[in-house]
Enzyme design. Sequence first.
Site, short mmCIF file in Angstrom:
data_model
loop_
_atom_site.label_atom_id
_atom_site.label_comp_id
_atom_site.label_asym_id
_atom_site.label_seq_id
_atom_site.Cartn_x
_atom_site.Cartn_y
_atom_site.Cartn_z
N PHE A 304 0.88 -1.17 0.00
CA PHE A 304 0.00 0.00 0.00
C PHE A 304 0.91 1.21 0.00
CE2 PHE A 304 -1.95 3.67 1.80
CZ PHE A 304 -3.30 3.60 1.58
N GLU A 305 0.86 2.00 -1.05
CA GLU A 305 1.51 3.30 -1.02
C GLU A 305 0.79 4.23 -1.98
OE1 GLU A 305 5.69 2.96 -1.93
OE2 GLU A 305 5.37 2.50 -4.04
#
Length: 407
Positions: A304-305
């Site tokens: 997740f980024e």
Amino acid sequence: MAIPKAMRLLGGATFLVFLFVLVTLYRSEPTAIKLPTEGIKEGTKPKTGLRPQGWDHDPQLDPSGEAPEPLRRVNGKNYDPDNANSDRINATLLSLVRNEELNDMLQSMHDLERTWNHKFNYPWTFFNDVPFTDDFKQKTSAATKAKTSYHTIPKEHWEIPSWINKDLYAASKQRLKEKNVQYSEMDSYHQMCRWNSGVFYQHEALKDVQYYWRVEPKVHFFCGVDYDVFGWMQDHNKTYGFTLTLLDSPDSVETLWPETLKFLADHPEYEAKNNAKGFLTEEKEKGHNQITKGYSTCHFWSNFEIANLDLWRSKAYTQYFEHLDKAGGFFYERWGDAPVHSVAVGLFEDKSKVHWFRDIGYQHIPFFNCPNNGKCSGCEAGRFTDGDDWLNSQDCRAVWFKYAGMD
């Protein structure tokens, strides 16, 4: 029989109080949440048991609302999928995925569409090292109202570079296997880490894109998010957003920090004044810093980024990645894109531009980001893992909060 006026007034007042409490729960400012104490007073009992980092409770147990204002929201048809003049900014949802991961990708898409993207209709951009099948394209395009595009990675972006010594690489994989470094024997994993670190944004499909949200197959999203996350990043001058920060295997990044120090010695001008170097160097797990020659192994879990691509396109990061690439650690060790991105963000970026999305409920097995928020379902507030208890010790949030605060 008519209800007495006093009773009507009392009922109205009770309803107004209920509305006030409900709005407060949904819209409370995250900045009002205070850090949990580092220790626990003798004779007291923590809410959820003593966590390995010494907190009296997980900060996600505190009621939280949305990110701070200003927030961009749906207003009429301003985010409709076919609106050529929509309020969407230049951004995409990005996935590196294989054809055989179709069902896992659909699960991730359904979760993110349900909780967020069905309101804002940001496009999906899919990458694969081989062409996508028609079945993959048809089913993923049917899972969203937004536009979808499908791209094959050029061979020169994916193949093992010519300067990697194959004999040394084979011996290195065997050494890492003996140290139980996960995925170290898989060529594709090494290639993926290198591509995600410094190659993906060189693809023609992303050359004009400003922001991306990385979405992997088989992840979960639990909480309704009612504002434009990309617009929020732009309006608040944030360049990197995360949900989880963890320890890495020190044997997988044994020479990453020494190579980074070599680079900094040649380019001291790239080290930001308001950086988060302490996050990268404070020893959390005994022994890690000794193996890595000074790196804590704390990193943002990059499955997740949300980021501004100018981070990676910058002169500082471009030269840093080129230095690391020539050093060969993506193959002679198992440098992941998560520690590489994290070290770069921690050193080259102003820490005030990095944001913890506490309001986005997220799971990538076996870890969670679970807010205490009325818009969440299917995720227990404050839960960090559904695995063995020792996994709690892998949480690096306390170290990040110490050096950068909660934003």
